[in-house]
Design a protein around this motif. Structure first.
Motif, PDB file in Angstrom:
ATOM      1  N   ARG A  84       0.836  -1.201   0.000  1.00  0.00           N
ATOM      2  CA  ARG A  84       0.000   0.000   0.000  1.00  0.00           C
ATOM      3  C   ARG A  84       0.870   1.250   0.000  1.00  0.00           C
ATOM      4  O   ARG A  84       0.598   2.200  -0.734  1.00  0.00           O
ATOM      5  N   MET A  85       1.924   1.228   0.810  1.00  0.00           N
ATOM      6  CA  MET A  85       2.819   2.385   0.873  1.00  0.00           C
ATOM      7  C   MET A  85       3.546   2.612  -0.454  1.00  0.00           C
ATOM      8  O   MET A  85       3.816   3.742  -0.838  1.00  0.00           O
ATOM      9  N   ALA A  86       3.833   1.503  -1.142  1.00  0.00           N
ATOM     10  CA  ALA A  86       4.533   1.606  -2.427  1.00  0.00           C
ATOM     11  C   ALA A  86       3.558   1.560  -3.599  1.00  0.00           C
ATOM     12  O   ALA A  86       3.941   1.245  -4.730  1.00  0.00           O
ATOM     13  N   GLY A  87       2.307   1.893  -3.314  1.00  0.00           N
ATOM     14  CA  GLY A  87       1.261   1.775  -4.321  1.00  0.00           C
ATOM     15  C   GLY A  87       1.552   2.473  -5.631  1.00  0.00           C
ATOM     16  O   GLY A  87       1.236   1.972  -6.709  1.00  0.00           O
ATOM     17  N   GLY A  88       2.189   3.654  -5.543  1.00  0.00           N
ATOM     18  CA  GLY A  88       2.489   4.400  -6.759  1.00  0.00           C
ATOM     19  C   GLY A  88       3.398   3.643  -7.701  1.00  0.00           C
ATOM     20  O   GLY A  88       3.303   3.791  -8.925  1.00  0.00           O
ATOM     21  N   LEU A  89       4.285   2.815  -7.139  1.00  0.00           N
ATOM     22  CA  LEU A  89       5.188   2.006  -7.958  1.00  0.00           C
ATOM     23  C   LEU A  89       4.550   0.661  -8.326  1.00  0.00           C
ATOM     24  O   LEU A  89       4.641   0.214  -9.469  1.00  0.00           O
ATOM     25  N   VAL A  90       3.887   0.045  -7.339  1.00  0.00           N
ATOM     26  CA  VAL A  90       3.308  -1.281  -7.557  1.00  0.00           C
ATOM     27  C   VAL A  90       2.259  -1.264  -8.654  1.00  0.00           C
ATOM     28  O   VAL A  90       2.179  -2.183  -9.476  1.00  0.00           O
ATOM     29  N   ARG A  91       1.444  -0.203  -8.682  1.00  0.00           N
ATOM     30  CA  ARG A  91       0.342  -0.168  -9.639  1.00  0.00           C
ATOM     31  C   ARG A  91       0.811  -0.200 -11.094  1.00  0.00           C
ATOM     32  O   ARG A  91       0.056  -0.537 -11.998  1.00  0.00           O
ATOM     33  N   HIS A  92       2.072   0.135 -11.322  1.00  0.00           N
ATOM     34  CA  HIS A  92       2.591   0.167 -12.703  1.00  0.00           C
ATOM     35  C   HIS A  92       3.369  -1.097 -13.075  1.00  0.00           C
ATOM     36  O   HIS A  92       3.940  -1.166 -14.169  1.00  0.00           O
ATOM     37  N   LEU A  93       3.376  -2.085 -12.168  1.00  0.00           N
ATOM     38  CA  LEU A  93       4.080  -3.323 -12.482  1.00  0.00           C
ATOM     39  C   LEU A  93       3.422  -4.029 -13.673  1.00  0.00           C
ATOM     40  O   LEU A  93       2.195  -4.129 -13.734  1.00  0.00           O
ATOM     41  N   PRO A  94       4.199  -4.518 -14.619  1.00  0.00           N
ATOM     42  CA  PRO A  94       3.620  -5.290 -15.725  1.00  0.00           C
ATOM     43  C   PRO A  94       3.029  -6.588 -15.180  1.00  0.00           C
ATOM     44  O   PRO A  94       3.457  -7.081 -14.126  1.00  0.00           O
ATOM     45  N   ASP A  95       2.077  -7.148 -15.882  1.00  0.00           N
ATOM     46  CA  ASP A  95       1.407  -8.352 -15.402  1.00  0.00           C
ATOM     47  C   ASP A  95       2.381  -9.487 -15.110  1.00  0.00           C
ATOM     48  O   ASP A  95       2.196 -10.248 -14.155  1.00  0.00           O
ATOM     49  N   SER A  96       3.419  -9.614 -15.919  1.00  0.00           N
ATOM     50  CA  SER A  96       4.362 -10.713 -15.724  1.00  0.00           C
ATOM     51  C   SER A  96       5.065 -10.616 -14.376  1.00  0.00           C
ATOM     52  O   SER A  96       5.337 -11.633 -13.721  1.00  0.00           O
ATOM     53  N   VAL A  97       5.348  -9.388 -13.934  1.00  0.00           N
ATOM     54  CA  VAL A  97       6.008  -9.173 -12.644  1.00  0.00           C
ATOM     55  C   VAL A  97       4.998  -9.279 -11.505  1.00  0.00           C
ATOM     56  O   VAL A  97       5.242  -9.933 -10.489  1.00  0.00           O
ATOM     57  N   PHE A  98       3.844  -8.646 -11.693  1.00  0.00           N
ATOM     58  CA  PHE A  98       2.827  -8.685 -10.633  1.00  0.00           C
ATOM     59  C   PHE A  98       2.340 -10.113 -10.389  1.00  0.00           C
ATOM     60  O   PHE A  98       2.048 -10.486  -9.253  1.00  0.00           O
ATOM     61  N   LYS A  99       2.291 -10.914 -11.431  1.00  0.00           N
ATOM     62  CA  LYS A  99       1.855 -12.305 -11.239  1.00  0.00           C
ATOM     63  C   LYS A  99       2.800 -13.046 -10.302  1.00  0.00           C
ATOM     64  O   LYS A  99       2.363 -13.883  -9.503  1.00  0.00           O
ATOM     65  N   GLN A 100       4.099 -12.741 -10.372  1.00  0.00           N
ATOM     66  CA  GLN A 100       5.041 -13.366  -9.459  1.00  0.00           C
ATOM     67  C   GLN A 100       4.756 -12.957  -8.019  1.00  0.00           C
ATOM     68  O   GLN A 100       4.815 -13.783  -7.101  1.00  0.00           O
TER      69      GLN A 100
END
Length: 280
Positions: free
Chosen positions: A136-152
């Motif tokens: 949540r604190m890193a939301g600004g960065l996390v929200r832009h993760l590509p699906d391949s990275v976020f899936k991990q």
């Protein structure tokens, strides 16, 4: 289970349904969906099972855009949906965030909840867990993760909460498509940013006065929601606590037979209570 949709106050609400009898409302958490209960519902007897999808979660992620999807608001959505369906009383079954929704809805709507079943649920000050706070604190960065990275990230989160590796892989297949198809990391960030511990703290003092049959089943090895909180629920609700030794967080997926057995016992208890009270 059969998939259903209806529009309540302008919101398309989704749920899975099976069986007949006393309404049992099953409420999932994060990052799950009604599919969380896929192995539990077939084992429940004598009940009309309705696995409700929280607004802004699962296939309903799009419904969360520009709406309050906090746990407190989800309890209001749940009550409105039940009223729309004509359900006047039901047993609430909640896991993770869904347990918080169930508690709040029960407190806010006296008479609606006839029985409460919690398994590795949030409550009191037990949440958000540290990893979720960090995202949540890193939301600004996390929200832009590509699906391949976020899936991990998603896969690691799911696996940490399972003690059955086969069921963990199955859970990933069941829940990941909702994020893949509806916004990926941005959808998850929207969910975690809605979490407010005050939602459960504000009603914690009301739990002992609910005065309804309740049961608690807890995976003892859960590092997300510690067994201490299960014990506290059992005390406040005057409910039996069943410990699943070695069980982790996602008990409905890893141990559906134990969860279903507990729900069946609660359904029977409520039915006996209704009969003695002249309600059946």
């Amino acid at each position: 289970m059969n998939s259903n949709t209806t529009v309540v106050d302008g919101i398309t609400m989704r749920w899975e349904e099976a069986g007949d009898g006393m309404p049992v409302i099953l409420i999932h958490g994060i990052p799950a969906s009604p599919a969380l209960w896929r192995h539990v519902v077939p084992r429940i007897s004598g009940a009309r099972c309705l696995a409700w999808e929280m607004v802004g979660y699962g296939a309903s992620i799009p419904e969360g855009h520009d709406r309050d999807i906090s746990i407190g608001r989800q309890a209001d959505y749940l009550a409105s949906w039940l009223k729309h369906l004509g359900v006047e009383q039901a047993i609430f079954v909640g896991h993770d965030l869904g347990g918080g929704v169930a508690q709040i809805a029960a407190v806010r709507n006296p008479g609606l909840c006839r029985g409460l079943f919690l398994t590795n649920a949030i409550g009191y000050d037990s949440w958000p867990i540290p990893s979720v706070k960090a995202m949540r604190m890193a939301g600004g960065l996390v929200r832009h993760l590509p699906d391949s990275v976020f899936k991990q990230v998603f896969q690691n989160f799911i696996k940490r909460g399972h003690d059955d590796s086969v069921r963990a892989e199955e859970a990933i297949d069941a829940h990941w498509p909702n994020y893949r198809d509806h916004g990926g990391a941005a959808a998850f960030v929207r969910q975690v940013k809605s979490l407010d511990v005050q939602d459960t703290l504000s009603i914690a003092g009301d739990l002992p006065s609910l005065g309804i049959p309740a049961r608690i089943v807890w995976g003892v090895a859960d590092t997300f929601q510690k067994i201490d909180y299960g014990e506290r629920f059992a005390s406040d609700l005057s409910a039996p606590l069943q410990r699943i030794e070695g069980g982790k967080h996602f008990t409905p997926e890893d141990h559906p037979e134990i969860i279903a057995e507990g729900i069946n016992q609660l359904v029977a208890e409520v039915s006996i209570s209704d009969t003695s009270d002249g309600k059946a």
